[in-house]
Design a protein around this motif. Sequence first.
Motif, PDB file in Angstrom:
ATOM      1  N   GLY A  13       0.734  -1.350  -0.060  1.00  0.00           N
ATOM      2  CA  GLY A  13       0.014   0.010  -0.097  1.00  0.00           C
ATOM      3  C   GLY A  13       0.881   1.224   0.016  1.00  0.00           C
ATOM      4  N   GLU A  70      -8.154  -6.306  -2.227  1.00  0.00           N
ATOM      5  CA  GLU A  70      -7.432  -6.179  -1.073  1.00  0.00           C
ATOM      6  C   GLU A  70      -6.473  -5.257  -0.908  1.00  0.00           C
ATOM      7  N   LYS A  72      -5.042  -1.608  -1.043  1.00  0.00           N
ATOM      8  CA  LYS A  72      -5.581  -0.567  -0.633  1.00  0.00           C
ATOM      9  C   LYS A  72      -4.445   0.703  -0.806  1.00  0.00           C
ATOM     10  N   GLN A  75      -3.161   3.196   2.090  1.00  0.00           N
ATOM     11  CA  GLN A  75      -3.889   2.797   3.320  1.00  0.00           C
ATOM     12  C   GLN A  75      -3.249   1.887   4.177  1.00  0.00           C
ATOM     13  N   SER A  77      -3.471  -1.587   6.101  1.00  0.00           N
ATOM     14  CA  SER A  77      -4.135  -2.604   6.187  1.00  0.00           C
ATOM     15  C   SER A  77      -3.283  -3.780   6.666  1.00  0.00           C
ATOM     16  N   HIS A  80      -1.804  -5.867   4.199  1.00  0.00           N
ATOM     17  CA  HIS A  80      -0.468  -5.035   3.709  1.00  0.00           C
ATOM     18  C   HIS A  80       0.661  -5.510   4.438  1.00  0.00           C
TER      19      HIS A  80
END
Length: 309
Positions: A13, A70, A72, A75, A77, A80
Amino acid sequence: MTARVAIATGDPGGIGPEISLKAALDPEVGAICRPVVIGDRGALEAHARACGLSLRDISVLDRKQLKPGELKIGQISPVHGRAALDSAQAAIRGALAGEFAAVVAAPHTEAAIRAAGVEFDGYPSFVARAAGLPPEDGILMLCFEHAGREIRIAHVTLHASVRRCLAMITGERVLKTLRAVDLALKKLGCEKPQIAVSGVNPHAFGDEEERLIIPALEAARRDGMRVDGPIGADTLLQRADYDAYVVMLHDQGHVAVKLLAPNRAAALTIGTPVLFSSVGHGAALDIAGQGRANPRAMVEAITRLVGRR
């Protein structure tokens, strides 16, 4: 045969995939090694499109870390976080098996790793565990170029409170760090390394210096190492005739690095069988996916490990 170098792509990400791809395509890197980019191919394709690159000329080891939807970009996560460590783990395993001469890791995001519920206190201990060693065997050495000279700063303690670090600093730990630094410098081409060592206290005047550091330095000299100290941390780097500096606490090294080489330092893990480095900057979620990330720190990390040996 040109050495194969694994590039673990970090947090998908963040800017890790982008700088990994840019570094793999850099002529300076291509002249000294064969880079292999390790990560989720779908994430790599997304970042490649965002910055106008193609995977066609890049060797990719696909880890299939993300399901559709999945990724993003920009962002935090937990997916990630797990992906970043999976890429690094795969690269380390490959290096241990002799498939790669070295590993360079793109930035991870600690918040994403914490969100994944994974215990992680930095790459040095992570690399040590992956190699089947005690976590304390992994030692961080920050490397950067400043004013025409290569500066390397190794740390006796790292990511712990100052109170805990004072308990962790022992003569044995200082000596182990010195041995790891001496060996790493020889692997990097320094035939007779000269190492300067900081104290714990201001101006290196204190009980820890007398009881712990000075006996460790004497033991190192008996082993044939060329070491000087203890020296006050505030004047340590002003002494230019050394191949490396050993500091006792995190901020004794990191503050200098952040001031002298912002976003340019390479974080080398020493003390393990794997030649491993990560870049000294973060995942920059705010500019991820925009094609704006500068791969220079990644390129320098690779050339430092492979091109200057």
